[in-house]
Design a protein around this motif. Structure first.
Motif, PDB file in Angstrom:
ATOM      1  N   TYR A 225     -15.571  -3.117 -12.158  1.00 53.38           N
ATOM      2  CA  TYR A 225     -14.461  -2.200 -11.900  1.00 53.38           C
ATOM      3  C   TYR A 225     -14.422  -1.857 -10.401  1.00 53.38           C
ATOM      4  O   TYR A 225     -13.981  -2.661  -9.591  1.00 53.38           O
TER       5      TYR A 225
ATOM      6  N   ALA B 276     -17.779   5.775 -15.702  1.00 52.99           N
ATOM      7  CA  ALA B 276     -17.167   4.678 -16.459  1.00 52.99           C
ATOM      8  C   ALA B 276     -16.528   3.632 -15.559  1.00 52.99           C
ATOM      9  O   ALA B 276     -16.526   2.438 -15.883  1.00 52.99           O
ATOM     10  N   ILE B 277     -15.980   4.055 -14.410  1.00 50.61           N
ATOM     11  CA  ILE B 277     -15.248   3.111 -13.558  1.00 50.61           C
ATOM     12  C   ILE B 277     -16.073   2.614 -12.375  1.00 50.61           C
ATOM     13  O   ILE B 277     -15.595   1.794 -11.590  1.00 50.61           O
TER      14      ILE B 277
ATOM     15  N   THR C 177      -9.537   4.196  -6.778  1.00 49.12           N
ATOM     16  CA  THR C 177      -9.536   5.301  -7.741  1.00 49.12           C
ATOM     17  C   THR C 177      -8.136   5.615  -8.264  1.00 49.12           C
ATOM     18  O   THR C 177      -8.004   6.228  -9.324  1.00 49.12           O
TER      19      THR C 177
ATOM     20  N   ALA D 105      -7.491  11.809 -17.778  1.00 55.52           N
ATOM     21  CA  ALA D 105      -7.997  11.851 -16.405  1.00 55.52           C
ATOM     22  C   ALA D 105      -7.541  13.111 -15.671  1.00 55.52           C
ATOM     23  O   ALA D 105      -8.206  13.563 -14.726  1.00 55.52           O
TER      24      ALA D 105
ATOM     25  N   MET E  24     -10.191   2.960 -16.755  1.00 53.01           N
ATOM     26  CA  MET E  24     -10.981   3.716 -17.729  1.00 53.01           C
ATOM     27  C   MET E  24     -10.501   3.509 -19.154  1.00 53.01           C
ATOM     28  O   MET E  24     -11.263   3.692 -20.110  1.00 53.01           O
TER      29      MET E  24
ATOM     30  N   ALA F 232      -4.397   7.964 -21.429  1.00 48.45           N
ATOM     31  CA  ALA F 232      -5.526   7.909 -20.497  1.00 48.45           C
ATOM     32  C   ALA F 232      -5.261   8.752 -19.252  1.00 48.45           C
ATOM     33  O   ALA F 232      -6.168   9.413 -18.729  1.00 48.45           O
TER      34      ALA F 232
ATOM     35  N   GLU G 286     -17.483  12.037 -16.198  1.00 47.55           N
ATOM     36  CA  GLU G 286     -17.604  10.959 -17.184  1.00 47.55           C
ATOM     37  C   GLU G 286     -16.812   9.738 -16.727  1.00 47.55           C
ATOM     38  O   GLU G 286     -17.290   8.597 -16.802  1.00 47.55           O
ATOM     39  N   ILE G 287     -15.606   9.977 -16.238  1.00 54.19           N
ATOM     40  CA  ILE G 287     -14.753   8.881 -15.789  1.00 54.19           C
ATOM     41  C   ILE G 287     -15.364   8.191 -14.576  1.00 54.19           C
ATOM     42  O   ILE G 287     -15.325   6.956 -14.461  1.00 54.19           O
ATOM     43  N   SER G 288     -15.939   8.972 -13.663  1.00 58.63           N
ATOM     44  CA  SER G 288     -16.565   8.389 -12.471  1.00 58.63           C
ATOM     45  C   SER G 288     -17.620   7.363 -12.861  1.00 58.63           C
ATOM     46  O   SER G 288     -17.691   6.266 -12.282  1.00 58.63           O
TER      47      SER G 288
ATOM     48  N   THR H 192      -7.495   4.577 -11.812  1.00 52.69           N
ATOM     49  CA  THR H 192      -8.388   5.173 -12.810  1.00 52.69           C
ATOM     50  C   THR H 192      -7.877   5.052 -14.246  1.00 52.69           C
ATOM     51  O   THR H 192      -8.612   4.595 -15.128  1.00 52.69           O
TER      52      THR H 192
ATOM     53  N   LEU I 128     -13.382   3.398 -22.118  1.00 51.39           N
ATOM     54  CA  LEU I 128     -13.286   4.613 -22.931  1.00 51.39           C
ATOM     55  C   LEU I 128     -12.424   4.437 -24.179  1.00 51.39           C
ATOM     56  O   LEU I 128     -12.175   5.397 -24.908  1.00 51.39           O
TER      57      LEU I 128
END
Length: 464
Positions: free
Chosen positions: A348, A342-343, A120, A330, A127, A326, A338-340, A123, A131
């Motif tokens: 990933y 996406a990755i 993480t 974050a 991302m 980015a 949303e990021i969670s 990130t 994104l």
């Protein structure tokens, strides 16, 4: 179908979202998908014209809060021409496009390989692909999953990677020739602060005091890591010599949980999501978040060779801008779910979304029956403080990774490019710090970056 950021943002029938079923070259991963191929495929007269479309698309999407349904509905209701005029009436589109083009210039190389280790902490680097942050600045980036940092370092040195997700001590070590051939490397941006934890096997529920850890086997992801230095600092403050009283083994992050389960490790100080994954699988518990050792400590970063930055300054600038942008996205807690999502996919992090959400939102189970709320369990702040670099160098000296006289200030300022980051932050409307040095309090002990050698000498437990 071309890359989605190249679609007409005023067309209500155009779907600008990426996804597994969207059909574009970017999402299908077809070969030949780069800036030059899009210039030809989309009928643009030049790469500059293509980049203007990328900027225009990014601005329009931002106006609608990146809500694709709202953008399309509004475009269909008003019509493309009216929507374009409406956006232009409230946003100086031509000036924005000109400013970005003048500021960055056309990238010398648009197709880039950027390595990342699936944690993480990476990130922003991860991302930025799904994104659209790389596309926003005219880059076509392949983010390449990498097993561990020895591989990331070697692929960076061999120029297989243009840039990479690295641990904050790594560019310092590479530049000084610690653990590798000395090669000038740069770190213009931190990715994350905090975001790590000490995990113990469930067999050790009764050993919460580190004084009881003599003989334990611990995993860290790399020798030149904040994980190694924070674990050493923590056990030394409890009176244990990390080189004599415990064993510290280098274990790639994705292998931490398996080694804990197999009994090869009693615990580890690791990046997430593998701390939370141990709890998820009911193998271990979170003994302590590293923010409880040093709140705001750096962990991972964006790094590249000095050669890359100097021979391709426009590409370097665009990549840095994409990642700082980015990172700030974050940083905002409202974007974390949303990021969670996406990755999380296989290419990933390859982790369940709930595991990642527990890390990024800070609402998590600790494995001891408690639900904790720690919003800054991990945070994202790009500024590479020179004082952070000096502290890392003191720990490298303390534990024998570097020897002799050390130009702490000179090395930190050569590698940690606070000025480059500050300029990009200013360009993005952010406010960078006005100083690059500050003191820290770590487990009650004050670190003064102006007195690094005295700080090293002040520790009773250190490499002889």
């Amino acid at each position: 179908m071309a890359s989605k950021s190249l679609g007409n943002p005023y067309d209500g029938d155009a779907d600008l979202r990426h996804g597994t079923n969207c059909g574009c070259h970017e999402c299908w991963g077809k070969p030949g998908n780069n800036l030059e191929s899009h210039v030809k495929a989309e009928g643009f007269q030049s790469s500059d014209e293509l980049m203007e479309r990328v900027v225009e698309s990014a601005v329009v999407r931002s106006v609608f809060g990146n809500n694709e349904l709202s953008r399309r509905s509004f475009a269909k209701m008003l019509g493309g021409t009216t929507l374009a005029a409406a956006v232009a009436s409230v946003f100086p589109m031509d000036k924005a496009k000109a400013a970005i083009m003048d500021n960055l210039g056309t990238p010398e190389k648009s197709k880039l390989n950027v390595g990342f280790v699936p944690i993480t902490c990476a990130t922003p680097i991860i991302m930025a692909k799904p994104l659209g942050f790389y596309e926003k600045y005219g880059l076509d980036v392949d983010v390449i999953k990498t097993a561990g940092w020895a591989v990331a370092r070697d692929k960076s040195l061999n120029k297989e990677y243009d840039a990479a997700h690295m641990l904050t001590p790594m560019p310092l070590a590479i530049t000084m020739g610690a653990g590798s051939t000395a090669t000038p490397f740069l770190m213009p941006a931190v990715e994350n602060i905090n975001g790590q934890a000490i995990v113990l096997h469930n067999d050790h529920l009764d050993k919460n005091d580190p004084k009881m850890w003599k003989g334990f086997k611990f995993g860290v992801p790399f020798e030149y890591s904040m994980h190694n230095f924070l674990l050493r600092y923590y056990v030394a403050e409890a009176g244990l010599d990390p080189d004599q009283d415990i064993q510290i083994r280098v274990v790639p992050p994705p292998e931490m949980v398996a080694n804990l389960r197999a009994g090869n490790l009693d615990g580890y100080l690791s990046p997430d999501p593998f701390n939370q994954r141990a709890v998820w699988e009911k193998i271990g518990f979170i003994h302590k978040l590293t923010k409880e050792i040093w709140d705001g400590h750096p962990c991972c970063a964006f790094a590249c060779s000095q050669e890359f930055a100097t021979t391709m300054p426009n590409t370097y600038g665009a990549l840095l801008k994409a990642l700082v942008d980015a990172t700030q996205y974050a940083h905002k807690s409202e974007n974390r779910k949303e990021i969670s999502a996406a990755i999380a996919p296989t290419n990933y992090l390859n982790q369940p979304v709930p595991v990642i959400e527990q890390v990024l939102t800070g609402r998590y189970a600790d494995g001891l029956g408690n639900i904790k709320d720690v919003p800054d369990r991990i945070d994202f702040d790009p500024f590479p403080w020179h004082s952070m670099g000096v502290w890392i160098l003191t720990q490298m000296k303390r534990w024998g990774y570097i020897e002799g006289d050390v130009d702490y200030k000179g090395v930190a300022e050569q590698v940690y490019l606070a000025g480059d980051c500050a300029k990009i932050m200013t360009d993005l409307g952010l406010t960078p710090p006005t100083e690059t040095y500050k003191s820290y309090t770590i487990m009650g002990k004050t670190f003064d970056p102006a007195e690094p050698e005295a700080y090293v000498d002040s520790f009773a437990i250190k490499k002889a």
